[in-house]
Design an enzyme around this catalytic site. Sequence first.
Site, PDB file in Angstrom:
ATOM      1  N   GLU A   1      14.697  33.331   6.403  1.00 14.78           N
ATOM      2  CA  GLU A   1      13.582  33.240   5.457  1.00 14.78           C
ATOM      3  C   GLU A   1      14.001  33.251   3.986  1.00 14.78           C
ATOM      4  O   GLU A   1      13.716  34.200   3.250  1.00 14.78           O
ATOM      5  CB  GLU A   1      12.580  34.372   5.720  1.00 14.78           C
ATOM      6  CG  GLU A   1      12.029  34.357   7.135  1.00 14.78           C
ATOM      7  CD  GLU A   1      10.883  35.347   7.350  1.00 14.78           C
ATOM      8  OE1 GLU A   1      10.653  36.202   6.472  1.00 14.78           O
ATOM      9  OE2 GLU A   1      10.226  35.263   8.396  1.00 14.78           O
TER      10      GLU A   1
ATOM     11  N   GLU B   1      11.070  33.827  15.232  1.00 15.57           N
ATOM     12  CA  GLU B   1      10.298  35.077  15.113  1.00 15.57           C
ATOM     13  C   GLU B   1       8.831  34.773  15.312  1.00 15.57           C
ATOM     14  O   GLU B   1       8.330  33.746  14.831  1.00 15.57           O
ATOM     15  CB  GLU B   1      10.440  35.719  13.713  1.00 15.57           C
ATOM     16  CG  GLU B   1      11.749  36.422  13.482  1.00 15.57           C
ATOM     17  CD  GLU B   1      11.836  37.094  12.107  1.00 15.57           C
ATOM     18  OE1 GLU B   1      10.803  37.508  11.561  1.00 15.57           O
ATOM     19  OE2 GLU B   1      12.959  37.173  11.593  1.00 15.57           O
TER      20      GLU B   1
END
Length: 458
Positions: free
Chosen positions: A180, A366
């Site tokens: 991320e 995720e």
Amino acid sequence: MTNLSTMVLPSQPALARDDFPADFAWGCSTSSFQIEGGAGLDGRAESIWDRFCQQPGKIRDGSNASVACDHYHRWPEDLDLAQEFGMNAYRFSIAWPRVITELGAKPNQRGLDFYSRLVDGMLERGLQPWATLYHWDLPQYLQNLGGWERRATVDAYLEFVDATTRHLGDRVKHWITHNEPWCTAMHGNWDGMHAPGQQNFKAALQVCHHVLLSHGLAVPLIKSNAAQAQVGIALSLHPLRSASDAPEDMAAMQRHDGLRNRWFLDPLFGRGYPADILEHCAADLPDIEATDLEVIATPIDFLGVNYYFPETIADAPEVPPLHTKLVVLPDRERTGFAWEVAPDGMRELLVRIKNDYPKIPIFLTENGSSYDDQVEVDGSVCDTERRNYFMRHLDALKQARAEGVDARGYFAWSLMDNFEWAEGYLRRFGLVYIDFVTQKRTVKESGRWFSAFLNQNK
Ligand code: FCB
């Protein structure tokens, strides 16, 4: 331990492991800082998150992660659980401050040995190791020199990547360069919610550029150290809605998309940074050297998608630099963290990536939810909402595949409750409940469901 595979599966939505290919990767995700603890052990240096936790008011419950889940010592028990759940993969991250403990130092053998044992432990349990090289725990000694804002941090990252992949490359075949980058750059340097806690948009864009550059440079390096390595990056991506049909709100949604999603996807797929954002944010653009964008577009083997929630956007001329704002719709289903629950958003996002970008295998690296779990008098944890969350999102993934999305794996966030960054221990995301006083692990109903689902027909 109770027999996890005897649980009866609820009938809605109808979902079976066989709805996915036999070689589908099934795992859970974790990250070093959130679970390991062992803060000062075996030479580990301070990370920016250790430092951030010491600053009053930064972590909502005033906690830190110096012990966290004590995974540094309890990892065999934790990997046993992933194995009992029927998983065949396990995503973890490597703490850079364990590997390179001082600026320019040679790799720390004791730190590398920990990951070597961990990787061997995965392989012994039939778990394919998926290693993330950067999940936010930058060594503080690098932050002292300017952190990711400074171009030289890219070289330091490559030294860390080189040492790590040389050491583990014979056994780890799946590598994720960064987790991320949006959060690294924007939470860390724009809104300041994450370490190092800077609030400067121009600096955030520079950080973002260096992180993407380091990704591109790492790809061939990993491949040269790890035979047959599959290399990718994990992005946090969001489907977006406009607050209304008004042209101003629609345009605001486009701008938000430009920074949230396209700012990463476009350069990674060779399109450079999106023109609309380059124009809108002209005053804050990063320094970019001649071949940087070519490097960032170095081909990867897969795209990691972290999906949590959609966002609704409105025009907000008073809010620089994007002139957009998030709108919280009152009538939506939400998790305990107030994140909107929208399984179909996952399908929509994946189909969009398929339609807008070149073909690439996708792994859901995720997906998960936090709820305020309680231990019942009989010792059980009935997190039915989380179980349903997983079922509904897997159903959405199945639909995305039916629409032609090349999704090849799913990693639940997370194996166990852990240190949730600025929220400390207030947000529980695990399939396993952790009592942070005793370190007792209790498999939740969601974990029992996962186990029943993955162990079906075995
Ligand atoms: C993601 C992070 C992960 C975890 C989940 C809840 O953004 O990658 O570490 O905190 O959110």
